[in-house]
Design a protein around this motif. Structure first.
Motif, PDB file in Angstrom:
ATOM      1  N   GLU A   5     -17.154 -40.053  46.141  1.00 54.56           N
ATOM      2  CA  GLU A   5     -17.259 -38.739  45.832  1.00 54.56           C
ATOM      3  C   GLU A   5     -16.030 -38.243  45.023  1.00 54.56           C
ATOM      4  OE1 GLU A   5     -18.559 -36.162  48.773  1.00 54.56           O
ATOM      5  OE2 GLU A   5     -17.669 -34.478  47.899  1.00 54.56           O
ATOM      6  N   ILE A   6     -14.685 -38.680  45.247  1.00 53.99           N
ATOM      7  CA  ILE A   6     -13.500 -38.288  44.804  1.00 53.99           C
ATOM      8  C   ILE A   6     -13.568 -39.120  43.542  1.00 53.99           C
ATOM      9  CG2 ILE A   6     -11.228 -38.494  44.897  1.00 53.99           C
ATOM     10  CD1 ILE A   6     -12.370 -36.322  46.910  1.00 53.99           C
ATOM     11  N   LEU A   7     -13.989 -40.355  43.526  1.00 55.27           N
ATOM     12  CA  LEU A   7     -13.905 -41.160  42.287  1.00 55.27           C
ATOM     13  C   LEU A   7     -14.902 -40.768  41.081  1.00 55.27           C
ATOM     14  CD1 LEU A   7     -12.851 -43.938  41.120  1.00 55.27           C
ATOM     15  CD2 LEU A   7     -15.215 -44.930  41.945  1.00 55.27           C
ATOM     16  N   LEU A   8     -16.160 -40.249  41.442  1.00 59.32           N
ATOM     17  CA  LEU A   8     -17.019 -39.410  40.651  1.00 59.32           C
ATOM     18  C   LEU A   8     -16.565 -38.404  40.192  1.00 59.32           C
ATOM     19  CD1 LEU A   8     -20.214 -40.606  42.089  1.00 59.32           C
ATOM     20  CD2 LEU A   8     -19.124 -41.557  40.146  1.00 59.32           C
ATOM     21  N   ARG A   9     -15.947 -37.599  41.050  1.00 56.76           N
ATOM     22  CA  ARG A   9     -15.448 -36.379  40.735  1.00 56.76           C
ATOM     23  C   ARG A   9     -14.626 -36.146  39.600  1.00 56.76           C
ATOM     24  NH1 ARG A   9     -13.347 -32.520  45.492  1.00 56.76           N
ATOM     25  NH2 ARG A   9     -15.408 -32.922  46.281  1.00 56.76           N
TER      26      ARG A   9
ATOM     27  N   VAL B 292     -14.101 -38.979  37.462  1.00 51.43           N
ATOM     28  CA  VAL B 292     -14.656 -39.802  36.300  1.00 51.43           C
ATOM     29  C   VAL B 292     -15.681 -39.189  35.688  1.00 51.43           C
ATOM     30  CG1 VAL B 292     -15.767 -41.754  35.803  1.00 51.43           C
ATOM     31  CG2 VAL B 292     -13.736 -41.839  37.421  1.00 51.43           C
ATOM     32  N   LEU B 293     -16.542 -38.615  36.186  1.00 46.06           N
ATOM     33  CA  LEU B 293     -17.681 -38.047  35.494  1.00 46.06           C
ATOM     34  C   LEU B 293     -17.255 -36.329  34.969  1.00 46.06           C
ATOM     35  CD1 LEU B 293     -20.741 -38.743  37.814  1.00 46.06           C
ATOM     36  CD2 LEU B 293     -19.913 -39.994  35.679  1.00 46.06           C
ATOM     37  N   PRO B 294     -17.718 -36.401  33.957  1.00 46.30           N
ATOM     38  CA  PRO B 294     -17.876 -34.883  33.507  1.00 46.30           C
ATOM     39  C   PRO B 294     -18.461 -34.234  34.421  1.00 46.30           C
ATOM     40  CG  PRO B 294     -19.238 -36.160  32.141  1.00 46.30           C
ATOM     41  CD  PRO B 294     -18.795 -37.152  32.935  1.00 46.30           C
ATOM     42  N   ASP B 295     -18.354 -32.728  34.393  1.00 49.17           N
ATOM     43  CA  ASP B 295     -18.635 -31.847  35.448  1.00 49.17           C
ATOM     44  C   ASP B 295     -20.441 -31.664  35.492  1.00 49.17           C
ATOM     45  OD1 ASP B 295     -16.561 -29.102  35.538  1.00 49.17           O
ATOM     46  OD2 ASP B 295     -16.746 -30.622  36.840  1.00 49.17           O
ATOM     47  N   GLY B 296     -20.875 -31.931  34.435  1.00 47.66           N
ATOM     48  CA  GLY B 296     -22.231 -31.738  34.351  1.00 47.66           C
ATOM     49  C   GLY B 296     -23.055 -32.760  35.115  1.00 47.66           C
ATOM     50  N   MET B 297     -22.425 -34.044  35.223  1.00 47.86           N
ATOM     51  CA  MET B 297     -23.246 -35.112  35.701  1.00 47.86           C
ATOM     52  C   MET B 297     -23.022 -35.178  37.333  1.00 47.86           C
ATOM     53  SD  MET B 297     -23.965 -37.760  33.164  1.00 47.86           S
ATOM     54  CE  MET B 297     -23.184 -39.164  33.544  1.00 47.86           C
ATOM     55  N   LEU B 298     -22.182 -34.363  37.897  1.00 54.00           N
ATOM     56  CA  LEU B 298     -22.056 -34.523  39.170  1.00 54.00           C
ATOM     57  C   LEU B 298     -23.243 -34.596  40.154  1.00 54.00           C
ATOM     58  CD1 LEU B 298     -18.779 -32.670  39.958  1.00 54.00           C
ATOM     59  CD2 LEU B 298     -19.102 -34.970  40.199  1.00 54.00           C
ATOM     60  N   GLY B 299     -24.031 -33.676  39.626  1.00 55.45           N
ATOM     61  CA  GLY B 299     -25.646 -33.592  40.479  1.00 55.45           C
ATOM     62  C   GLY B 299     -26.188 -35.191  40.420  1.00 55.45           C
ATOM     63  N   LEU B 300     -25.936 -35.810  39.008  1.00 59.56           N
ATOM     64  CA  LEU B 300     -26.726 -36.953  38.989  1.00 59.56           C
ATOM     65  C   LEU B 300     -26.256 -37.823  40.268  1.00 59.56           C
ATOM     66  CD1 LEU B 300     -27.299 -37.586  35.320  1.00 59.56           C
ATOM     67  CD2 LEU B 300     -28.964 -37.213  36.835  1.00 59.56           C
ATOM     68  N   SER B 301     -24.809 -37.872  40.164  1.00 59.35           N
ATOM     69  CA  SER B 301     -24.495 -38.947  41.454  1.00 59.35           C
ATOM     70  C   SER B 301     -24.929 -38.587  42.594  1.00 59.35           C
ATOM     71  CB  SER B 301     -22.816 -38.756  41.393  1.00 59.35           C
ATOM     72  OG  SER B 301     -22.290 -37.552  41.841  1.00 59.35           O
ATOM     73  N   ASP B 302     -25.114 -37.291  42.864  1.00 56.93           N
ATOM     74  CA  ASP B 302     -25.683 -37.125  44.047  1.00 56.93           C
ATOM     75  C   ASP B 302     -27.113 -37.936  44.252  1.00 56.93           C
ATOM     76  OD1 ASP B 302     -24.624 -33.918  45.397  1.00 56.93           O
ATOM     77  OD2 ASP B 302     -24.092 -35.811  45.796  1.00 56.93           O
ATOM     78  N   GLY B 303     -27.923 -37.460  43.338  1.00 56.70           N
ATOM     79  CA  GLY B 303     -29.302 -38.002  43.170  1.00 56.70           C
ATOM     80  C   GLY B 303     -29.328 -39.319  43.158  1.00 56.70           C
ATOM     81  N   LEU B 304     -28.313 -40.207  42.612  1.00 56.29           N
ATOM     82  CA  LEU B 304     -28.102 -41.647  42.775  1.00 56.29           C
ATOM     83  C   LEU B 304     -28.042 -41.956  44.340  1.00 56.29           C
ATOM     84  CD1 LEU B 304     -26.435 -42.666  39.710  1.00 56.29           C
ATOM     85  CD2 LEU B 304     -28.578 -43.264  40.185  1.00 56.29           C
ATOM     86  N   VAL B 305     -27.345 -41.350  44.911  1.00 45.83           N
ATOM     87  CA  VAL B 305     -27.197 -41.824  46.400  1.00 45.83           C
ATOM     88  C   VAL B 305     -28.180 -41.530  46.958  1.00 45.83           C
ATOM     89  CG1 VAL B 305     -25.850 -41.201  48.488  1.00 45.83           C
ATOM     90  CG2 VAL B 305     -24.889 -41.040  46.159  1.00 45.83           C
ATOM     91  N   PHE B 306     -29.064 -40.741  46.745  1.00 47.62           N
ATOM     92  CA  PHE B 306     -30.509 -40.288  47.739  1.00 47.62           C
ATOM     93  C   PHE B 306     -31.354 -41.483  47.202  1.00 47.62           C
ATOM     94  CE2 PHE B 306     -30.321 -36.673  50.222  1.00 47.62           C
ATOM     95  CZ  PHE B 306     -29.392 -36.212  49.978  1.00 47.62           C
TER      96      PHE B 306
END
Lengths: 295, 359, 246
Positions: free
Chosen positions: A253-257, A259-273
């Motif tokens: 989570e911290i890594l993605l926060r 590394v990723l631009p703000d808009g993509m954060l939701g996507l990382s959540d989606g990938l986890v699911f």
């Protein structure tokens, strides 16, 4: 990112991951012994938070913390004795639905009693303070979170390996009938499991709210989801798996926060699911779980 | 209990559809047409009914609790809305959308059909995975679907306006449309439930191992149930979108999921069960609204006021404790009325032997 | 035998699993200090009966009396407290726990001072356990697991020991060890109800025997009086060979 920032984020990640691990273990304990996923586990954190809100400033802070843990543990036991025990169908999905309903009901009660506005929790000042170590700014609460979690894990492992209650819990988790044959009272074991899960949740809640500083009736949802993801991925019956997955999730989570631009954060959540579905399909016992102990 | 002939069973199915359908039509025309308020209540009931029946089509036949169907209701809603919303509006609300979507100006029913087909396509893809799971794993995966779809909708702002409300949907859902959709849903669901596939699925619900062993292609049949249930739910989504005229990802949330799942759990596993559940929950919602007097925009179906989840939750728990199969269990409205009908016929003097049936 | 001397009296026991009836009304007694063996083919109901006496499965009908007290409705763990112990079919060792942990848990109800002594007695009976104290249950051989299962059942100092097919899957040497230990237990006065497929060795030790066929008692006899034919009948036409299970 320079070295001190990297160190900073690592501490953040470990601190966050510790909380997720605690939640995952709490879910795992109940799953191993009562064979159910407790969707109301998140509300135990919320209850701890509101207890802190009520006690901090009025009593010495160690008492407040003890009170929060006790409140969460008691709430868990009440859940078991008041509701879950009465559901005669052993069908785990029925219990999941009941726990889900309970979760929403507790949130509704908290909303009525405490209102929907965020309540600010008055943590003692040292919690928010930080110190500098080799150019890195370290918050005491992060240190406390990691250290306490580590200590609790050690204590938990010792408890499970050495105390009779711990042995009874492990025996019941593995083979409930054999535990009964050895004179273990299954009801008491289930209550113990819920009490422990509640205490762990209370602790996780104290640490969680030290970050945000406020509590609302639905605060428990996010840590529950994260802990739940960690538990499923790591294996619901596996202590080690929960820890690894929890820490891993925190780091991710911290890594993605960062590394990723703000808009993509939701996507990382989606990938986890998506990962959850894949794991359930391929390795239903979780990445570290034992075969046979599947959700 | 006598073995029924195939003709007798078909008659039962028709009877079941007719009874429920008649109730919907009568209530719709009288109550629904009475005033603006009652129209709202009835249309909401119809939407709830379609969603519940859709969900029940899957849950009732496979025994798997799905937390994900609302996701497909959302997909159906958005897909239909994208096709019917006037292109003039879309040029300003979603200027960056692909041309064919932006310029689309379909009418309600064709758009709904296309939306349903699209949603079924998506559903079929994930269905392959879902039907391979069972019990808690399946339920958790359906919940994962809910989250994933929600995130997908938010992360395609060019098409969906992301977190923001998608507005301007033409208000095509009249009482008549609502009645039509509701009756259609009842009919489709009931026919499937009583079909060979449906019966075999329900028989293998409790004992999947022996069913698979006896040659029943459980997975394939489950996929049928999954896709059909999604079709119904997607249609409900379109109905919903064209009533509230503005939707957002928040409309298709966990809260709504809980409400719809509650309907199926309270009512029971059959079509009639979903009907009763939808009726009960809609009624409770409306009664609670009177007490609280709050009005929500954009989430008209969800609980208003804080007491509703308490009441619904208590009922769910009570049902799970006392009658885990729901109020009706597996029974249909015609099951309940059949003995009554037989007694009436006997009393009317017709010499009907309950055990003799012509083959 | 008057009821006062019976440690176990089962009357009219009926056990059902869903629609299937496993036991159709069993009458059985075990006198104090007796070793009674239960014979019968697979599926005859031996395990169901032992599980019912231990409290793992409920009776649909009938009564179970233990030392004169009605325990029919008493829960499994309480029956263990009262003095009934079962070494279950397949041994069912807790694989996650070490031998030491298995024993500690089994001895947990004894007064603190007695625990070490009692465990020491088990080591006398089954010396291999002492050598493998820190092995996980899952890493023991079949014979060692069976010894652990029996030791576990004995640790609570029961008045009645139930054994479900202890020789199953064991080679002759280990079988011999098990039966030798049963012999010495019997000498100490423990009442034992033993379900076995190894007819010969079981009958050597037993005072009396019951033969179960499809959920009913077909023969109830002094062990000495059982003829070869009756034993064969017990296995529905399959012959037994001396010294081993068929």
């Amino acid at each position: 990112m320079d070295l001190s920032q990297f160190a900073q984020q690592t501490i953040n990640a470990l601190s966050l991951g510790s909380i997720y691990a605690l939640v995952a273990i709490g879910l795992g304990v109940v799953f191993s012994i009562a064979r159910m996923v407790n969707f109301a586990h998140g509300e135990l954190l919320t209850i701890a938070g509101y207890t802190l809100y009520g006690l901090f400033g009025r009593v010495p802070w160690p008492v407040a913390i003890a009170g929060a843990i006790a409140a969460a543990s008691a709430a868990a036991v009440v859940m078991e004795r008041g509701v879950f025990r009465r559901v005669k169908s052993a069908d785990p999905v029925a219990l999941l639905i009941v726990s889900f309903a309970l979760s929403l009901m507790i949130q509704a009660v908290l909303l009525i009693l405490m209102g929907g506005t965020a309540k600010s929790i008055d943590y003692p000042s040292w919690v928010q303070a930080s110190f500098t170590l080799g150019g890195v700014n370290v918050a005491w609460r992060d240190v406390a979170t990691c250290v306490v979690t580590f200590a609790v894990l050690i204590a938990l492992v010792r408890f499970l390996k050495q105390s009779v209650v711990g042995l009874a819990l492990r025996a019941s988790a593995e083979d409930r009938d054999v535990a009964r044959l050895l004179g273990v009272d299954p009801r008491k074991v289930i209550v113990a499991a819920f009490a422990i899960s509640g205490a762990l949740a209370g602790l996780a809640g104290i640490m969680w709210f030290s970050n945000s500083g406020t509590v609302t009736p639905s605060s428990g949802f996010e840590p529950l989801m994260k802990g739940f993801i960690a538990a499923v991925l790591g294996g619901l019956g596996s202590l080690g798996g929960a820890v690894v997955a929890g820490l891993g999730l925190g780091i991710l989570e911290i890594l993605l926060r960062n590394v990723l631009p703000d808009g993509m954060l939701g996507l990382s959540d989606g990938l986890v699911f998506v990962a959850i579905i894949v794991v359930l399909l391929i390795r239903p016992e979780g990445l570290f779980g034992k075969v046979g102990r599947e959700v | 209990m006598n073995a029924e002939t195939r003709g007798g069973r078909h008659l039962r199915t028709l009877a079941g559809i007719a009874i429920l359908g008649a109730v919907v039509v009568i209530v719709g025309l009288t109550y629904g047409g009475a005033s603006a308020t009652t129209e709202r209540v009835f249309v909401l009931f119809a939407i709830n009914l379609v969603a519940a029946i859709g969900l029940q089509t899957f849950m009732g036949t496979t025994g798997v609790v799905s937390f994900g169907h609302i996701a497909f209701m959302g997909i159906g809603a958005y897909a239909a809305a994208l096709l019917t919303t006037p292109s003039v509006l879309k040029k300003s609300s979603i200027p960056d959308a692909p041309g064919f979507l932006r310029d689309a100006d379909l009418s309600f029913l064709p758009a709904t059909v296309l939306a349903v087909l699209f949603t079924c396509f998506v559903g079929c893809l994930v269905g392959f995975a879902i039907v391979r799971l069972s019990g808690t794993s399946a339920t958790i995966s359906t919940y994962a679907l809910l989250v994933i779809v929600g995130i997908a909708i938010i992360n395609l702002p060019d098409v969906t306006r992301g977190n923001q409300t998608f507005y301007g949907i033409p208000k095509e859902t009249t009482v008549g449309m609502a009645i039509l959709f509701a009756v259609a849903a009842i009919a489709v669901a009931r026919v499937f439930q009583d079909s060979r596939v449906g019966l075999l699925l329900r028989a293998s619900r409790e004992d999947q191992l022996s069913a698979a062993g006896s040659g029943v292609p459980v997975r394939r049949y489950r996929l049928y149930a999954w896709v059909l249930s999604i079709a119904i739910v997607a249609a409900g989504g379109s109905l919903y979108a064209h009533y509230v005229t503005a939707i957002s990802p928040a409309s298709f949330s966990l809260q709504l999921t809980f409400v719809v799942v509650t309907m199926v759990i309270i009512g029971g596993r059959g079509t009639s069960g979903a009907f009763v559940g939808a009726l009960l929950v809609t009624a409770i919602n409306e009664i609670m609204r009177q007490f609280n007097g709050q009005i929500s925009i954009g989430s008209v179906e969800t609980e208003v006021g804080s007491l509703t989840p308490l009441i619904l939750g208590t009922i769910v728990i009570a049902i799970m404790v006392r009658r885990p199969g729901g109020l009706l269990g597996d029974r249909e409205i015609d099951d309940v009325l059949a003995p009554l009908g037989r007694r009436l016929r006997l009393r009317a003097g017709k010499t009907e032997q309950p055990t003799a049936e012509k083959g | 035998m008057d009821t006062g001397a019976n440690v176990l009296a089962v009357s009219g026991a009926v056990v059902k699993y869903g629609r299937i009836t496993a036991l159709h009304g069993i009458d059985l007694v075990v006198g104090k200090g007796e070793l009674v063996c239960l014979l019968g083919a697979n599926g005859a109901g031996k395990s169901s009966l032992l599980n019912a006496v231990a409290g793992l499965v409920p009776l649909a009908e009938g009564r179970i009396e233990f030392s004169g007290k009605d325990v029919t409705g008493v829960s499994c763990h309480k029956r263990n407290h009262a003095g009934i112990s079962l070494s279950p079919e397949g041994r069912r060792i807790l694989a996650d726990l070490t031998v030491r942990e298995n024993l500690r848990l089994a001895a947990a109800r004894l007064p603190k001072g007695d625990q070490a002594g009692r465990i020491g007695e088990m080591f006398e009976l089954f010396p291999v356990l002492e050598r493998k104290l820190d092995s996980s249950g899952g890493f023991l051989s079949g014979g060692e697991q069976q010894q652990l299962a029996i030791a576990r059942a004995l640790l609570s100092d029961p008045d009645l020991l139930l054994l479900d097919e202890p020789s199953l899957g064991l080679d002759p040497i280990n079988t011999g060890k098990i039966f030798d230990s049963l012999g010495s237990l019997k000498e100490r006065g423990l009442s034992i109800l033993l379900a076995e497929q190894n007819v010969t060795r079981a009958l050597e030790l037993a005072d009396r025997a019951y033969v179960l066929e499809t959920g009913r008692v077909s023969i109830s006899e002094d062990a000495r009086n059982l003829s070869g034919e009756e034993i064969e009948r017990a296995y529905l036409g399959l012959a037994t060979t001396p010294g081993g299970s068929f």
